[in-house]
Design a protein around this motif. Sequence first.
Motif, PDB file in Angstrom:
ATOM      1  N   ILE A  15       0.870  -1.171   0.000  1.00  0.00           N
ATOM      2  CA  ILE A  15       0.000   0.000   0.000  1.00  0.00           C
ATOM      3  C   ILE A  15       0.905   1.220   0.000  1.00  0.00           C
ATOM      4  CG2 ILE A  15      -1.801   1.268   1.236  1.00  0.00           C
ATOM      5  CD1 ILE A  15      -2.600  -1.570   0.142  1.00  0.00           C
ATOM      6  N   VAL A  16       0.708   2.099  -0.974  1.00  0.00           N
ATOM      7  CA  VAL A  16       1.573   3.268  -1.141  1.00  0.00           C
ATOM      8  C   VAL A  16       0.740   4.532  -1.000  1.00  0.00           C
ATOM      9  CG1 VAL A  16       3.200   4.440  -2.671  1.00  0.00           C
ATOM     10  CG2 VAL A  16       2.975   1.932  -2.772  1.00  0.00           C
ATOM     11  N   LEU A  17       1.148   5.392  -0.066  1.00  0.00           N
ATOM     12  CA  LEU A  17       0.489   6.689   0.115  1.00  0.00           C
ATOM     13  C   LEU A  17       1.468   7.763  -0.345  1.00  0.00           C
ATOM     14  CD1 LEU A  17      -1.112   6.234   3.653  1.00  0.00           C
ATOM     15  CD2 LEU A  17      -2.042   5.618   1.404  1.00  0.00           C
ATOM     16  N   VAL A  18       1.079   8.481  -1.372  1.00  0.00           N
ATOM     17  CA  VAL A  18       1.920   9.547  -1.909  1.00  0.00           C
ATOM     18  C   VAL A  18       1.489  10.870  -1.282  1.00  0.00           C
ATOM     19  CG1 VAL A  18       2.664  10.763  -3.994  1.00  0.00           C
ATOM     20  CG2 VAL A  18       2.255   8.289  -4.071  1.00  0.00           C
ATOM     21  N   GLU A  19       2.359  11.420  -0.467  1.00  0.00           N
ATOM     22  CA  GLU A  19       2.159  12.715   0.186  1.00  0.00           C
ATOM     23  C   GLU A  19       0.847  12.809   0.973  1.00  0.00           C
ATOM     24  OE1 GLU A  19       2.786  15.927  -2.583  1.00  0.00           O
ATOM     25  OE2 GLU A  19       4.620  15.020  -3.358  1.00  0.00           O
ATOM     26  N   PRO A  20       0.562  11.827   1.825  1.00  0.00           N
ATOM     27  CA  PRO A  20      -0.682  11.919   2.602  1.00  0.00           C
ATOM     28  C   PRO A  20      -0.674  13.154   3.495  1.00  0.00           C
ATOM     29  CG  PRO A  20       0.773  10.262   3.535  1.00  0.00           C
ATOM     30  CD  PRO A  20       1.391  10.704   2.238  1.00  0.00           C
ATOM     31  N   GLN A  21      -1.845  13.754   3.684  1.00  0.00           N
ATOM     32  CA  GLN A  21      -1.967  15.010   4.414  1.00  0.00           C
ATOM     33  C   GLN A  21      -2.683  14.894   5.745  1.00  0.00           C
ATOM     34  OE1 GLN A  21      -0.538  18.015   3.011  1.00  0.00           O
ATOM     35  NE2 GLN A  21       0.382  16.253   1.990  1.00  0.00           N
ATOM     36  N   ILE A  22      -3.518  13.895   5.921  1.00  0.00           N
ATOM     37  CA  ILE A  22      -4.372  13.807   7.104  1.00  0.00           C
ATOM     38  C   ILE A  22      -3.899  12.645   7.979  1.00  0.00           C
ATOM     39  CG2 ILE A  22      -6.743  13.481   7.922  1.00  0.00           C
ATOM     40  CD1 ILE A  22      -7.651  14.702   5.209  1.00  0.00           C
ATOM     41  N   THR A  30      -5.195  -0.977   8.845  1.00  0.00           N
ATOM     42  CA  THR A  30      -5.603  -1.924   7.798  1.00  0.00           C
ATOM     43  C   THR A  30      -4.407  -2.762   7.356  1.00  0.00           C
ATOM     44  OG1 THR A  30      -7.414  -0.521   7.026  1.00  0.00           O
ATOM     45  CG2 THR A  30      -6.541  -2.122   5.450  1.00  0.00           C
ATOM     46  N   CYS A  31      -3.257  -2.128   7.179  1.00  0.00           N
ATOM     47  CA  CYS A  31      -2.046  -2.862   6.789  1.00  0.00           C
ATOM     48  C   CYS A  31      -1.650  -3.869   7.863  1.00  0.00           C
ATOM     49  CB  CYS A  31      -0.893  -1.891   6.514  1.00  0.00           C
ATOM     50  SG  CYS A  31      -1.107  -0.922   5.011  1.00  0.00           S
ATOM     51  N   ALA A  32      -1.715  -3.471   9.118  1.00  0.00           N
ATOM     52  CA  ALA A  32      -1.363  -4.374  10.211  1.00  0.00           C
ATOM     53  C   ALA A  32      -2.303  -5.578  10.249  1.00  0.00           C
ATOM     54  CB  ALA A  32      -1.393  -3.630  11.545  1.00  0.00           C
ATOM     55  N   ARG A  59       2.308  -4.368   3.293  1.00  0.00           N
ATOM     56  CA  ARG A  59       3.409  -3.448   3.583  1.00  0.00           C
ATOM     57  C   ARG A  59       2.934  -2.028   3.296  1.00  0.00           C
ATOM     58  NH1 ARG A  59       8.008  -4.333   0.111  1.00  0.00           N
ATOM     59  NH2 ARG A  59       9.118  -3.097   1.641  1.00  0.00           N
ATOM     60  N   LEU A  60       3.378  -1.068   4.106  1.00  0.00           N
ATOM     61  CA  LEU A  60       2.994   0.331   3.944  1.00  0.00           C
ATOM     62  C   LEU A  60       4.196   1.127   3.460  1.00  0.00           C
ATOM     63  CD1 LEU A  60       0.909   2.609   4.278  1.00  0.00           C
ATOM     64  CD2 LEU A  60       1.632   2.784   6.675  1.00  0.00           C
ATOM     65  N   HIS A  61       3.996   1.908   2.407  1.00  0.00           N
ATOM     66  CA  HIS A  61       5.032   2.779   1.847  1.00  0.00           C
ATOM     67  C   HIS A  61       4.519   4.213   1.942  1.00  0.00           C
ATOM     68  CE1 HIS A  61       7.092  -0.668  -0.162  1.00  0.00           C
ATOM     69  NE2 HIS A  61       5.863  -1.164  -0.082  1.00  0.00           N
ATOM     70  N   LEU A  62       5.289   5.081   2.579  1.00  0.00           N
ATOM     71  CA  LEU A  62       4.915   6.485   2.718  1.00  0.00           C
ATOM     72  C   LEU A  62       5.892   7.345   1.927  1.00  0.00           C
ATOM     73  CD1 LEU A  62       4.049   6.646   6.533  1.00  0.00           C
ATOM     74  CD2 LEU A  62       2.491   6.391   4.590  1.00  0.00           C
ATOM     75  N   VAL A  63       5.338   8.113   0.985  1.00  0.00           N
ATOM     76  CA  VAL A  63       6.135   8.978   0.122  1.00  0.00           C
ATOM     77  C   VAL A  63       6.008  10.412   0.608  1.00  0.00           C
ATOM     78  CG1 VAL A  63       6.481   9.774  -2.244  1.00  0.00           C
ATOM     79  CG2 VAL A  63       5.782   7.393  -1.821  1.00  0.00           C
ATOM     80  N   LYS A  64       7.129  11.013   0.941  1.00  0.00           N
ATOM     81  CA  LYS A  64       7.172  12.384   1.443  1.00  0.00           C
ATOM     82  C   LYS A  64       7.034  13.383   0.301  1.00  0.00           C
ATOM     83  CE  LYS A  64      10.244  11.052   5.204  1.00  0.00           C
ATOM     84  NZ  LYS A  64      11.583  11.232   5.775  1.00  0.00           N
ATOM     85  N   PRO A  65       6.681  14.630   0.631  1.00  0.00           N
ATOM     86  CA  PRO A  65       6.491  15.162   1.974  1.00  0.00           C
ATOM     87  C   PRO A  65       5.137  14.758   2.552  1.00  0.00           C
ATOM     88  CG  PRO A  65       6.134  16.905   0.360  1.00  0.00           C
ATOM     89  CD  PRO A  65       6.578  15.680  -0.400  1.00  0.00           C
ATOM     90  N   LEU A  66       5.141  14.510   3.852  1.00  0.00           N
ATOM     91  CA  LEU A  66       3.920  14.165   4.577  1.00  0.00           C
ATOM     92  C   LEU A  66       3.327  15.442   5.161  1.00  0.00           C
ATOM     93  CD1 LEU A  66       5.295  11.082   6.564  1.00  0.00           C
ATOM     94  CD2 LEU A  66       4.321  11.121   4.266  1.00  0.00           C
ATOM     95  N   TYR A  86      -1.177  -0.789  16.921  1.00  0.00           N
ATOM     96  CA  TYR A  86      -0.814  -1.693  15.844  1.00  0.00           C
ATOM     97  C   TYR A  86       0.534  -1.367  15.194  1.00  0.00           C
ATOM     98  CZ  TYR A  86      -5.561  -3.346  16.240  1.00  0.00           C
ATOM     99  OH  TYR A  86      -6.727  -3.868  16.720  1.00  0.00           O
ATOM    100  N   TRP A  87       1.172  -0.296  15.612  1.00  0.00           N
ATOM    101  CA  TRP A  87       2.403   0.147  14.950  1.00  0.00           C
ATOM    102  C   TRP A  87       3.487  -0.913  14.968  1.00  0.00           C
ATOM    103  CZ3 TRP A  87       2.290   3.989  11.727  1.00  0.00           C
ATOM    104  CH2 TRP A  87       1.221   4.891  11.838  1.00  0.00           C
ATOM    105  N   GLN A  88       3.535  -1.723  16.016  1.00  0.00           N
ATOM    106  CA  GLN A  88       4.575  -2.748  16.123  1.00  0.00           C
ATOM    107  C   GLN A  88       4.421  -3.851  15.075  1.00  0.00           C
ATOM    108  OE1 GLN A  88       3.198  -3.279  19.990  1.00  0.00           O
ATOM    109  NE2 GLN A  88       2.304  -5.301  19.673  1.00  0.00           N
ATOM    110  N   TYR A  89       3.239  -3.954  14.457  1.00  0.00           N
ATOM    111  CA  TYR A  89       2.990  -4.993  13.457  1.00  0.00           C
ATOM    112  C   TYR A  89       3.213  -4.519  12.024  1.00  0.00           C
ATOM    113  CZ  TYR A  89       0.712  -7.082  17.477  1.00  0.00           C
ATOM    114  OH  TYR A  89       0.452  -7.584  18.723  1.00  0.00           O
ATOM    115  N   LEU A  90       3.632  -3.289  11.859  1.00  0.00           N
ATOM    116  CA  LEU A  90       3.760  -2.711  10.521  1.00  0.00           C
ATOM    117  C   LEU A  90       5.141  -2.893   9.918  1.00  0.00           C
ATOM    118  CD1 LEU A  90       1.900   0.663  11.060  1.00  0.00           C
ATOM    119  CD2 LEU A  90       1.108  -1.295   9.731  1.00  0.00           C
ATOM    120  N   ASP A  91       5.140  -3.026   8.613  1.00  0.00           N
ATOM    121  CA  ASP A  91       6.359  -3.001   7.818  1.00  0.00           C
ATOM    122  C   ASP A  91       6.254  -1.718   6.993  1.00  0.00           C
ATOM    123  OD1 ASP A  91       8.440  -3.314   6.031  1.00  0.00           O
ATOM    124  OD2 ASP A  91       7.796  -5.276   5.302  1.00  0.00           O
ATOM    125  N   ILE A  92       6.944  -0.653   7.422  1.00  0.00           N
ATOM    126  CA  ILE A  92       6.833   0.659   6.768  1.00  0.00           C
ATOM    127  C   ILE A  92       8.151   1.033   6.113  1.00  0.00           C
ATOM    128  CG2 ILE A  92       6.317   3.111   7.051  1.00  0.00           C
ATOM    129  CD1 ILE A  92       4.798   2.480   9.564  1.00  0.00           C
TER     130      ILE A  92
END
Length: 166
Positions: free
Chosen positions: A6-13, A23-25, A30-37, A53-59
């Motif tokens: 799952i890829v979030l490009v420049e999420p704002q909220i 949801t990913c956890a 796998r969660l991919h975050l593309v900056k700028p956030l 759930y943060w401990q279950y994430l692959d970011i």
Amino acid sequence: MSTLNIVLVEPQIPQNTGNIARTCAATGARLHLVKPLGFAIDDKKLKRAGLDYWQYLDITYYENLAEFLEKNADGNFFFFTTKGQHIYSDAEYPDNSYLIFGREDAGLPEDLLYHHPEDCVRMPMLGMIRSLNLSNTVAIATYEVLRQWGFPKLKTTGELTKYTWN
């Protein structure tokens, strides 16, 4: 094992990103975050939405979209956009699929979409509605892919706490 990204490009909220992280956890995606956030990673709203759930994430984090595209060039990309010409549930999602979502206020860059027309998918909705909430869209898309894959490694039955199913 199948890999869903799952890829979030420049999420704002932050609340959306927190819900998506949950949801990913829950699904092993796998969660991919593309900056700028639009928020700090330690934002309380982000953590609160993701609960514990943060401990279950692959970011994985990327400085920009170009870096993401370069580092994942071997992936199968699906760009979720209201501008897509194909319905998301008609697509076939192979292993190592990347479901890519843009900013809540602007979506994905139009030049990116223009150069990948066959990979642009949308959720059907009434014409006068601008779009669905980002975290809802990600959840729907994630579960469609997992449904197609037969829900690998996911628990598909539950138990009652006071009773036994017959």
